[in-house]
Design a protein around this motif. Structure first.
Motif, PDB file in Angstrom:
ATOM      1  N   GLY A  21      46.661   3.126 -10.303  1.00 12.06           N
ATOM      2  CA  GLY A  21      46.979   2.251 -11.507  1.00 12.06           C
ATOM      3  C   GLY A  21      46.227   0.960 -11.316  1.00 12.06           C
ATOM      4  N   ALA A  22      46.214   0.651 -10.074  1.00 11.68           N
ATOM      5  CA  ALA A  22      45.525  -0.600  -9.731  1.00 11.68           C
ATOM      6  C   ALA A  22      44.265  -0.827  -9.822  1.00 11.68           C
ATOM      7  CB  ALA A  22      45.862  -1.031  -8.293  1.00 11.68           C
ATOM      8  N   LEU A  23      43.578   0.478  -9.710  1.00  9.46           N
ATOM      9  CA  LEU A  23      42.131   0.550  -9.794  1.00  9.46           C
ATOM     10  C   LEU A  23      41.586   0.323 -11.111  1.00  9.46           C
ATOM     11  CD1 LEU A  23      41.870   3.636  -7.519  1.00  9.46           C
ATOM     12  CD2 LEU A  23      41.885   1.115  -6.941  1.00  9.46           C
ATOM     13  N   GLY A  24      42.598   0.722 -12.382  1.00 10.42           N
ATOM     14  CA  GLY A  24      42.184   0.324 -13.794  1.00 10.42           C
ATOM     15  C   GLY A  24      42.398  -1.132 -14.349  1.00 10.42           C
ATOM     16  N   GLY A  25      42.926  -1.949 -13.303  1.00 10.19           N
ATOM     17  CA  GLY A  25      43.076  -3.231 -13.605  1.00 10.19           C
ATOM     18  C   GLY A  25      44.630  -4.030 -13.419  1.00 10.19           C
ATOM     19  N   CYS A  26      45.444  -2.866 -13.022  1.00  8.32           N
ATOM     20  CA  CYS A  26      46.607  -3.634 -12.858  1.00  8.32           C
ATOM     21  C   CYS A  26      47.465  -3.278 -11.656  1.00  8.32           C
ATOM     22  CB  CYS A  26      47.757  -3.086 -14.277  1.00  8.32           C
ATOM     23  SG  CYS A  26      47.816  -1.340 -14.087  1.00  8.32           S
ATOM     24  N   GLY A  27      48.456  -3.695 -11.149  1.00  7.34           N
ATOM     25  CA  GLY A  27      49.235  -3.160  -9.957  1.00  7.34           C
ATOM     26  C   GLY A  27      48.493  -3.722  -8.703  1.00  7.34           C
ATOM     27  N   ARG A  28      48.620  -2.664  -7.653  1.00 11.07           N
ATOM     28  CA  ARG A  28      48.098  -3.388  -6.341  1.00 11.07           C
ATOM     29  C   ARG A  28      46.669  -3.408  -6.333  1.00 11.07           C
ATOM     30  NH1 ARG A  28      48.817   0.014  -0.807  1.00 11.07           N
ATOM     31  NH2 ARG A  28      47.751  -1.061   0.515  1.00 11.07           N
ATOM     32  N   PRO A  29      46.144  -4.515  -5.957  1.00 10.98           N
ATOM     33  CA  PRO A  29      44.522  -4.806  -5.944  1.00 10.98           C
ATOM     34  C   PRO A  29      43.790  -4.163  -4.982  1.00 10.98           C
ATOM     35  CG  PRO A  29      45.619  -6.830  -5.022  1.00 10.98           C
ATOM     36  CD  PRO A  29      46.847  -5.812  -5.466  1.00 10.98           C
ATOM     37  N   VAL A  30      42.649  -3.846  -5.118  1.00  8.05           N
ATOM     38  CA  VAL A  30      41.718  -3.487  -3.796  1.00  8.05           C
ATOM     39  C   VAL A  30      41.215  -4.537  -3.332  1.00  8.05           C
ATOM     40  CG1 VAL A  30      39.549  -2.051  -3.473  1.00  8.05           C
ATOM     41  CG2 VAL A  30      41.029  -1.222  -5.435  1.00  8.05           C
ATOM     42  N   ASP A  31      41.303  -4.566  -1.892  1.00  4.96           N
ATOM     43  CA  ASP A  31      40.871  -5.636  -1.187  1.00  4.96           C
ATOM     44  C   ASP A  31      39.182  -5.507  -1.158  1.00  4.96           C
ATOM     45  OD1 ASP A  31      40.106  -7.506   0.619  1.00  4.96           O
ATOM     46  OD2 ASP A  31      41.147  -6.892   2.285  1.00  4.96           O
ATOM     47  N   THR A  32      38.529  -6.610  -1.767  1.00  6.79           N
ATOM     48  CA  THR A  32      37.181  -6.697  -2.113  1.00  6.79           C
ATOM     49  C   THR A  32      36.607  -7.741  -0.979  1.00  6.79           C
ATOM     50  OG1 THR A  32      37.370  -7.966  -3.806  1.00  6.79           O
ATOM     51  CG2 THR A  32      37.203  -5.971  -4.418  1.00  6.79           C
ATOM     52  N   SER A  33      37.126  -8.281   0.032  1.00  6.78           N
ATOM     53  CA  SER A  33      36.944  -9.372   0.651  1.00  6.78           C
ATOM     54  C   SER A  33      35.766  -8.831   1.765  1.00  6.78           C
ATOM     55  CB  SER A  33      37.981  -9.820   1.329  1.00  6.78           C
ATOM     56  OG  SER A  33      38.700  -9.008   2.438  1.00  6.78           O
ATOM     57  N   ALA A  34      35.586  -7.784   2.373  1.00 10.76           N
ATOM     58  CA  ALA A  34      34.673  -7.087   3.131  1.00 10.76           C
ATOM     59  C   ALA A  34      33.305  -7.209   2.552  1.00 10.76           C
ATOM     60  CB  ALA A  34      35.261  -5.937   3.939  1.00 10.76           C
ATOM     61  N   GLU A  35      32.331  -7.473   3.213  1.00 10.58           N
ATOM     62  CA  GLU A  35      30.924  -7.275   2.571  1.00 10.58           C
ATOM     63  C   GLU A  35      30.288  -6.438   3.582  1.00 10.58           C
ATOM     64  OE1 GLU A  35      29.233 -11.371   2.564  1.00 10.58           O
ATOM     65  OE2 GLU A  35      30.495 -12.068   1.082  1.00 10.58           O
ATOM     66  N   LEU A  36      29.218  -5.480   2.716  1.00 12.86           N
ATOM     67  CA  LEU A  36      28.539  -4.766   3.271  1.00 12.86           C
ATOM     68  C   LEU A  36      27.413  -5.389   4.348  1.00 12.86           C
ATOM     69  CD1 LEU A  36      28.203  -1.487   3.562  1.00 12.86           C
ATOM     70  CD2 LEU A  36      26.642  -1.911   1.838  1.00 12.86           C
ATOM     71  N   PRO A  37      27.494  -4.975   5.502  1.00 17.54           N
ATOM     72  CA  PRO A  37      26.274  -5.726   6.316  1.00 17.54           C
ATOM     73  C   PRO A  37      25.035  -5.139   6.106  1.00 17.54           C
ATOM     74  CG  PRO A  37      27.555  -4.334   7.722  1.00 17.54           C
ATOM     75  CD  PRO A  37      28.229  -4.269   6.389  1.00 17.54           C
ATOM     76  N   ALA A  38      23.842  -6.015   6.139  1.00 18.59           N
ATOM     77  CA  ALA A  38      22.730  -5.460   6.166  1.00 18.59           C
ATOM     78  C   ALA A  38      22.223  -4.755   7.520  1.00 18.59           C
ATOM     79  CB  ALA A  38      21.625  -6.603   5.668  1.00 18.59           C
ATOM     80  N   VAL A  39      22.006  -3.678   7.744  1.00 14.77           N
ATOM     81  CA  VAL A  39      21.713  -2.967   8.913  1.00 14.77           C
ATOM     82  C   VAL A  39      20.613  -2.076   8.976  1.00 14.77           C
ATOM     83  CG1 VAL A  39      24.221  -2.756   9.437  1.00 14.77           C
ATOM     84  CG2 VAL A  39      23.040  -0.981   8.334  1.00 14.77           C
ATOM     85  N   SER A  40      20.177  -1.689  10.216  1.00 18.86           N
ATOM     86  CA  SER A  40      19.038  -0.966  10.394  1.00 18.86           C
ATOM     87  C   SER A  40      19.481   0.641   9.940  1.00 18.86           C
ATOM     88  CB  SER A  40      18.519  -0.933  11.956  1.00 18.86           C
ATOM     89  OG  SER A  40      17.696   0.197  12.211  1.00 18.86           O
ATOM     90  N   GLY A  41      18.329   1.332   9.548  1.00 20.02           N
ATOM     91  CA  GLY A  41      18.404   2.672   9.292  1.00 20.02           C
ATOM     92  C   GLY A  41      17.971   3.568  10.230  1.00 20.02           C
ATOM     93  N   ASP A  42      18.088   3.212  11.483  1.00 22.06           N
ATOM     94  CA  ASP A  42      17.509   3.900  12.776  1.00 22.06           C
ATOM     95  C   ASP A  42      18.725   3.507  14.150  1.00 22.06           C
ATOM     96  OD1 ASP A  42      16.367   5.138  14.685  1.00 22.06           O
ATOM     97  OD2 ASP A  42      14.687   3.857  15.310  1.00 22.06           O
ATOM     98  N   TYR A  43      19.847   4.115  14.066  1.00 21.33           N
ATOM     99  CA  TYR A  43      21.280   3.858  14.607  1.00 21.33           C
ATOM    100  C   TYR A  43      20.718   4.393  16.002  1.00 21.33           C
ATOM    101  CZ  TYR A  43      25.882   4.011  16.517  1.00 21.33           C
ATOM    102  OH  TYR A  43      26.913   3.717  17.182  1.00 21.33           O
ATOM    103  N   THR A  44      21.198   3.579  16.943  1.00 20.42           N
ATOM    104  CA  THR A  44      20.982   4.004  18.188  1.00 20.42           C
ATOM    105  C   THR A  44      22.229   3.420  19.127  1.00 20.42           C
ATOM    106  OG1 THR A  44      19.766   1.636  18.738  1.00 20.42           O
ATOM    107  CG2 THR A  44      18.302   3.515  18.292  1.00 20.42           C
ATOM    108  N   GLY A  45      23.015   3.123  18.544  1.00 12.46           N
ATOM    109  CA  GLY A  45      24.374   2.880  19.345  1.00 12.46           C
ATOM    110  C   GLY A  45      25.206   4.006  19.940  1.00 12.46           C
TER     111      GLY A  45
END
Length: 442
Positions: A21-45
């Protein structure tokens, strides 16, 4: 490599269902504080395993798993653990997993569900990854490129297109004296073919009136062909009951009235009749039908773009699109590995075509190997005329719970086409208003 999450992730979705129900605008909110980092498309980790959720529970699932195996063979430091969940469960479970902090890394969903889940904030804009993904607008049809954009931000990556197309039984056509190499391309040719088939004792176009989902997308295509629109661009009003919609539904109902179709069949009935040479034409998407019909021994069939019944060519199409799930915290390594996988699979989507859909990237359609997939190549010859649902949150629910049942009411003779659509418009107005309040704008 040890998977980050296992089966408990799926089971946790049920426990978190109350949070939806929260996803439609009520109740427990979604945590949106984390930001998607800009990364490489060639993972070598270091080695890691990504969680990938989708609804590919049919013949398309093994094709995706084979592509994942090919990717992993050349990227040994990236594992992909794929969970295929029935679509209806997928759309319930993954938002609950996001709210609970158990989200998979990426998912595949239908294009007409992206706006809803963007509004819920359970998926994230992909703009920081665009350079790593190598996206180029010129590689896509405009309608496909735009399908992943909401208010200028990119929320999804189109993998494919699956336009409703005309599947035809070559043997049935030939037995009626029709050219099996020249399927009808206009409304006049189509009705003439149905007349010839009727004279040969064949009801040529079985309309699944008791299965409105199966016939509703044909209505969508016809409405667009007659110059209409389903909804206002902002989702504030239903337009399907205007004159173009009435013409479209009257054309469909006329097939039953003229005896070209039985009056109370399902989509399964039509499919079985086609396979048994009792039906000449099926309107449907290539993702399911190409593989389904191809498994039937001694069935002589082919496929072409839908005929032009109205004033212009148009065909409903869906699209599978990749999304990234919102995380409580984004790990740059996992995001880089995800981008690496997405870039690879978009560039190698020719392999996905064997599942039936047409790859979304135009350069893939130009490869000689694609032309060898004759059915998919025939479908692709009409993709410049495809149409998608508008990018409006909640629109799929309006289609399936209001419009398509209204179409079914008319085809079953319970209401006239005009009255059925008018009642559907009245019902849709309440749900559209509710959606605008519940979802707002993504």
């Amino acid at each position: 490599m040890t998977p980050r999450l296992r089966r408990r992730t799926l089971l946790a979705g049920a426990a978190a269902a109350a949070a939806l129900g929260a996803l439609g605008g009520c109740g427990r909110p979604v945590d949106t504080s984390a930001e998607l980092p800009a990364v490489s498309g060639d993972y070598t980790g270091p080695p890691l395993t990504l969680q990938f959720w989708n609804g590919l529970t049919g013949g398309d699932g093994p094709v995706m798993r084979e592509l994942i195996a090919q990717f992993s063979a050349t990227h040994p430091n990236i594992g992909i653990e794929m969970y295929a969940i029935p679509w209806s469960s997928f759309y319930q479970k993954f938002p609950a997993a996001v709210v609970s902090g158990l989200a998979p890394d990426l998912g595949l969903m239908h294009n007409f569900q992206v706006a809803t889940n963007a509004a819920r904030q359970v998926v994230v804009p992909l703009d920081p990854l665009v350079p790593a993904l190598g996206l180029r607008q010129e590689d896509y049809l405009p309608v496909v490129w735009q399908s992943g954009l909401i208010d200028g931000a990119r929320w999804s990556l189109p993998l494919d297109m699956w336009p409703d197309s005309l599947f035809y039984n070559r043997r049935v056509l030939a037995d009626a004296g029709l050219d099996p190499d020249a399927p009808p391309q206009t409304g006049e040719e189509y009705l003439a073919a149905l007349d010839r088939l009727a004279a040969n004792g064949v009801q040529g176009h079985w309309l699944p009136a008791v299965d409105p989902q199966g016939v509703g997308r044909g209505f969508d295509s016809l409405l667009w062909q007659f110059g209409g629109e389903l909804y206002a661009e902002d989702g504030s009003a239903a337009l399907f009951a205007e004159e173009a919609g009435v013409q479209a539904l009257e054309w469909q109902a006329g097939l039953i009235a003229a005896g070209y179709s039985p009056s109370d069949v399902s989509g399964s009935d039509a499919n079985v009749a086609f396979k048994n040479d009792r039906n000449a034409f099926l309107w449907g998407g290539p993702g399911a039908l190409i593989n389904d019909l191809g498994k039937v021994d001694d069935l002589d069939w082919d496929v072409a773009p839908l005929p032009q019944i109205g004033v212009r060519r148009a065909a409903f199409s869906g699209s599978h699109q990749f999304v990234l799930m919102r995380q409580q915290e984004f790990d740059p390594d996992r995001v880089s590995a995800t981008a690496t996988f997405l870039r690879w699979i978009m560039g190698n989507s020719l392999g996905w075509a064997s599942a039936g859909p047409v790859p979304a990237r135009l350069p893939v359609l130009e490869q000689p190997a694609f032309a060898q997939l004759s059915a998919q190549a025939n479908v692709a010859s009409g993709v410049e005329h495809i149409r998608f649902y508008p990018l409006v949150p909640g629109i799929a629910e309006v289609q399936t719970t209001i419009l398509y049942p209204a179409v079914g009411d008319a085809l079953l003779g319970q209401l006239s086409p005009r009255d059925a659509l008018a009642r559907g418009r009245e019902q849709a107005s309440f749900l559209l208003a509710e959606n605008l309040t519940k979802y707002g704008r993504a």
